[in-house]
Design an enzyme around this catalytic site. Structure first.
Site, PDB file in Angstrom:
ATOM      1  N   MET A 126      24.543   8.501   1.399  1.00 27.18           N
ATOM      2  CA  MET A 126      24.563   9.814   2.045  1.00 27.18           C
ATOM      3  C   MET A 126      24.961   9.687   3.511  1.00 27.18           C
ATOM      4  O   MET A 126      25.727  10.505   4.030  1.00 27.18           O
ATOM      5  CB  MET A 126      23.196  10.496   1.904  1.00 27.18           C
ATOM      6  CG  MET A 126      23.160  11.927   2.398  1.00 27.18           C
ATOM      7  SD  MET A 126      24.324  12.985   1.497  1.00 27.18           S
ATOM      8  CE  MET A 126      23.259  13.730   0.273  1.00 27.18           C
ATOM      9  N   PHE A 144     -10.836  -6.975  14.258  1.00 29.33           N
ATOM     10  CA  PHE A 144      -9.822  -7.467  13.329  1.00 29.33           C
ATOM     11  C   PHE A 144      -9.525  -6.409  12.264  1.00 29.33           C
ATOM     12  O   PHE A 144     -10.426  -5.838  11.670  1.00 29.33           O
ATOM     13  CB  PHE A 144     -10.302  -8.761  12.657  1.00 29.33           C
ATOM     14  CG  PHE A 144      -9.357  -9.279  11.619  1.00 29.33           C
ATOM     15  CD1 PHE A 144      -8.085  -9.721  11.982  1.00 29.33           C
ATOM     16  CD2 PHE A 144      -9.699  -9.273  10.277  1.00 29.33           C
ATOM     17  CE1 PHE A 144      -7.193 -10.180  11.016  1.00 29.33           C
ATOM     18  CE2 PHE A 144      -8.821  -9.738   9.307  1.00 29.33           C
ATOM     19  CZ  PHE A 144      -7.555 -10.182   9.686  1.00 29.33           C
ATOM     20  N   GLN A 145      -8.266  -6.143  12.058  1.00 23.54           N
ATOM     21  CA  GLN A 145      -7.791  -5.129  11.106  1.00 23.54           C
ATOM     22  C   GLN A 145      -8.394  -3.747  11.372  1.00 23.54           C
ATOM     23  O   GLN A 145      -8.708  -3.000  10.438  1.00 23.54           O
ATOM     24  CB  GLN A 145      -8.046  -5.573   9.652  1.00 23.54           C
ATOM     25  CG  GLN A 145      -7.165  -6.765   9.265  1.00 23.54           C
ATOM     26  CD  GLN A 145      -7.136  -7.047   7.780  1.00 23.54           C
ATOM     27  OE1 GLN A 145      -8.102  -6.793   7.069  1.00 23.54           O
ATOM     28  NE2 GLN A 145      -6.011  -7.580   7.301  1.00 23.54           N
ATOM     29  N   LYS A 177     -17.216  -0.330   6.666  1.00 26.39           N
ATOM     30  CA  LYS A 177     -17.763  -1.301   5.722  1.00 26.39           C
ATOM     31  C   LYS A 177     -19.284  -1.169   5.555  1.00 26.39           C
ATOM     32  O   LYS A 177     -19.790  -1.239   4.442  1.00 26.39           O
ATOM     33  CB  LYS A 177     -17.421  -2.728   6.178  1.00 26.39           C
ATOM     34  CG  LYS A 177     -17.808  -3.757   5.139  1.00 26.39           C
ATOM     35  CD  LYS A 177     -17.365  -5.162   5.521  1.00 26.39           C
ATOM     36  CE  LYS A 177     -17.657  -6.109   4.363  1.00 26.39           C
ATOM     37  NZ  LYS A 177     -17.319  -7.496   4.692  1.00 26.39           N
ATOM     38  N   GLU A 225       0.816  -1.222   0.000  1.00 25.74           N
ATOM     39  CA  GLU A 225       0.000   0.000   0.000  1.00 25.74           C
ATOM     40  C   GLU A 225       0.846   1.267   0.000  1.00 25.74           C
ATOM     41  O   GLU A 225       0.434   2.306  -0.507  1.00 25.74           O
ATOM     42  CB  GLU A 225      -0.954   0.015   1.195  1.00 25.74           C
ATOM     43  CG  GLU A 225      -2.094  -0.989   1.110  1.00 25.74           C
ATOM     44  CD  GLU A 225      -1.738  -2.334   1.717  1.00 25.74           C
ATOM     45  OE1 GLU A 225      -0.543  -2.569   2.026  1.00 25.74           O
ATOM     46  OE2 GLU A 225      -2.654  -3.165   1.898  1.00 25.74           O
TER      47      GLU A 225
END
Lengths: 165, 566
Positions: B476, B115-116, B165, B53
């Site tokens: 760097m 959940f999630q 949802k 993502e």
């Protein structure tokens, strides 16, 4: 230096978190914050006391204005504004000193809002200084519990902090 | 209008995206997104399935920077949403218009550690311009409308919309609003005329003015106005990292980049300027160096759309809040009246040009493969490319050794400095500008932070070219360890991590390796002409440093070059 800001915000969930979060992540110090609904139910008004110099105040104001839910920010100058806090003190009392406490409450034009056998609750509204003063006196009797609100503030005279049309 | 259609929240989201003319979207499905993805299956939107993502957010960001349109990404609740966070923060720091849509657990379960579940609106509060948790399906069209409006206007930035949802399956009478009503959001566009006049008078009298310009010019589409101003007053122009392309690098008045790895002559010019005309910049610490010694003799004029940037880091003498384009227009008119075709800067330009000649950007050519040389060859062979970068040495060399002539041709994570940004962003850039050759200038460190997107570019046939300056180091940081920590290379050596050619081939991309200077041009040609996603592993000089360099905490005129002793 302390500044008092009147902030009109959308009356929505999460707005307080946005404002408080802004202060903490930008390193601004909130001395007190009070929030409540206005005559328009869609708008809440916050009174925020912030410490810092003029540069800090300038940044606080601009950063607050950047929040989408903030509608208006005004700096209330102490000379032109009324500021009030509310405090409740639960004081230890006995037969011997109860009248003495009542006398102090009268002098300060405070109120006794609860009386028990061993305690009294004193309610006072006023400036922070006035509340500090009565607290100092009540300490002699023994303060069991204190709760104080943040300051709320309003301009004197005709000047208002209102949503511009 | 006024025609309302009954539909689910998921369908309404797709309809809203149509209304915002979203044609590309970068996303990754998940449990709570199932209703949305079911609608996406038939949607007339080019959905690019990423492999992480974070890449969706960077790709949306790259798309936005390359096109000026709002980039859109979509991720599921919990880990999907938190994986977007780096990409959102990157976009926030660089004022990139983006709408990030996340799924959320059903409203009834929010707060239960479902959940999630992650409180993504809470998490992204400090890194979004604004965010929303949708609590009623009827609000969805308005919220999407507002999100695109807020993301793309004023000082642009990312807006996140979190959709539980149940909202995606609830039904509403869909009607997309025609306008937004946000009483707390009214960005100032037109500059204060009196202030502009004041600035014009100061500029007209200046003998040693410098234009210090940044990303704000590009966002405002003010490159023509900037050119006219620079020529009218005959002043040198320094463009920040974010401002690369705002003013052509090959123009005689261009003095390159200011700051830590800027040109000596840009830094000297700023330090000796009597008027610093700052437009669409934010006086970042990488530009100003020691802030107390920055432009010590200059009256500072600051033009910016964000009032909060005014006097945030330096004291500003003449602030002007508003859109750079309209303000520069007004400013040029006033100055023209004042100057009547005359300028007073001839001897100043002479001085600046002398510095330019005396202290050019340079590196040691010793027959080994140098990253600077590769950049020069890319610039020579494909001058119209879009250069996307990762972060670190590769980014600085890409900024220094390619001549940018057009806005939106240099795309880089400036503010947040996000390693792993370049490759997925290049993907978004290529989706937005398929006509352009798109390079991701990478380090072997940065590239490995999002190399899984090779799968995405191969699957979707997005022919970007990843040019890895492979020095086997986190370059760097190694440079700083060399210069300031007695060459104690603590955990910066990553040599022999992986065979990048085989890695590319494993994903089905073209992999090329270059070890000698004479192989550079043929490899670039092969990559571009193949029309395939390509990784070129340039095995470069291992301990090459980026110069010039202002050590941390020094004033910007205390700038060191290759030959200077630290």
């Amino acid at each position: 230096m302390k500044h008092t800001l009147a902030v009109l915000v959308e009356n929505r969930p999460g707005v307080l978190a946005r404002v408080a979060g802004l202060f903490s992540r930008r390193g601004f110090n909130i001395e007190s914050l009070a929030v409540g609904i206005t005559d328009n139910p869609d708008i809440s008004r916050m009174t925020i006391v912030v410490s810092g110099d003029d540069r800090v105040l300038d940044q606080v104001t601009k950063q607050l204005n950047k929040l989408i839910d903030v509608i208006k920010v005004s700096d209330l100058s102490p000379a032109d504004a009324i500021g009030r806090e509310l405090a409740l003190f639960k004081v230890k009392v006995d037969k011997g000193n109860r009248s003495e406490v009542i006398q102090i409450v009268d002098v300060f034009r405070a109120q006794i809002v609860d009386v028990g056998i061993k305690t009294m609750i004193v309610s006072i509204t006023g400036t922070g200084d006035k509340i500090d003063a009565i607290e100092k006196l009540l300490r002699n009797f023994g303060i069991i519990e204190v709760v104080r609100t943040g300051k709320v503030s309003m301009n004197r005279g005709a000047k208002t902090v209102k949503l511009e049309k | 209008m006024g025609k309302k259609t009954r539909m689910t929240g998921a369908k309404a989201l797709i309809e809203s995206l149509y209304a915002e003319k979203v044609d590309v979207l970068f996303g990754y499905p998940g449990g709570v997104l199932l209703p949305i993805y079911d609608e996406m299956f038939d949607a007339d939107i080019n959905h690019i399935l990423v492999r992480h993502e974070q890449a969706a957010a960077h790709a949306a960001d790259g798309y936005a920077r390359a096109t000026g349109k709002v980039g859109v990404c979509l991720a599921t609740s919990g880990p999907g949403a938190t994986n977007l966070v780096t990409g959102i923060a990157t976009a926030y720091m660089d004022s990139v218009p983006m709408v990030a849509i996340t799924g959320q657990v059903p409203s009834s379960m929010i707060g239960n550690d479902a959940f999630q579940e992650a409180n993504i609106t809470g998490i992204t509060l400090p890194i979004t311009k604004h965010n929303y948790l949708v609590t009623d399906v009827n609000d969805l069209p308005r919220i999407i409308k507002e999100a695109f409006h807020i993301a793309s206007t004023g000082r642009p930035g990312p807006v996140l919309v979190d959709i539980p949802k149940d909202i995606t399956t609830d039904e509403l009478d869909f009607e997309y609003p025609e306008s937004v009503e946000l009483r707390g959001y009214k960005p100032t566009k037109i500059g204060h005329k009196k202030q502009v006049k004041r600035a014009a008078d100061v500029i007209s009298k200046a003998k040693q003015p410098v234009l210090y310009v940044g990303g704000g010019i590009i966002i405002a589409g003010a490159t023509d106005e900037l050119m006219e101003l620079a020529q009218t007053i005959n002043a040198p122009v320094t463009t920040t990292l974010m401002g690369k392309g705002a003013f052509p690098d090959d123009h005689p008045l261009c003095i390159g980049m200011p700051g830590m790895h800027g040109t000596k002559y840009a830094n000297y010019s700023i330090q000796e300027s009597d008027v610093l005309i700052s437009v669409g910049v934010r006086f970042d610490d990488r530009v100003t160096g020691k802030i107390e010694s920055f432009a010590p003799n200059a009256k500072i004029i600051h033009i910016d759309i964000d009032p909060a940037e005014i006097s945030k880091n330096v004291r500003v003498d003449i602030p002007i809040v508003g859109d750079a384009r309209s303000i520069l227009n007004m400013l040029v008119e006033f100055i023209k009246e004042d100057l009547k075709g005359q300028t007073r800067t001839a001897s100043w330009i002479k001085k600046v040009n002398k510095w330019k000649k005396q202290y050019p950007l340079h590196y040691k050519q010793d027959g080994t493969l140098k990253p600077q040389y590769i950049m020069e060859q890319i610039c020579d062979m494909y001058p119209d490319s879009i250069i996307v970068t990762e972060v670190g040495q590769n980014q600085m060399w890409a900024a220094q050794y390619f001549k940018y002539k057009e806005p939106r041709t240099f795309i880089s994570s400036g503010g947040l400095g996000t390693m792993g940004y370049g490759f997925p962003a290049a993907m978004g850039v290529k989706m937005g500008r398929p006509d352009k050759v798109v390079f991701d200038i990478a380090g072997d460190g940065s590239f490995q932070m999002n190399s899984q997107e090779l799968a995405t570019v191969v699957q979707n046939d997005i022919p970007v070219i990843v040019a890895i300056f492979n020095n086997g180091f986190l370059g760097m940081v190694r440079q700083w360890q060399e210069l300031f920590f007695e060459q104690r290379y603590s955990f910066t050596c990553i040599d022999d991590s992986v065979d990048f050619v085989k890695l590319a081939e494993a994903y089905g991309a073209l992999g090329l390796r270059v070890t000698k200077p004479e192989e550079v041009r043929p490899a670039l040609k092969e990559a571009v002409e193949s029309g395939r996603p390509t990784v070129i592993d340039f095995v470069v000089e291992r301990e090459e440093n980026v110069y010039p360099m202002v050590p941390a905490g020094a004033a910007i005129n205390e700038i060191l070059d290759l030959e200077d002793q630290l």
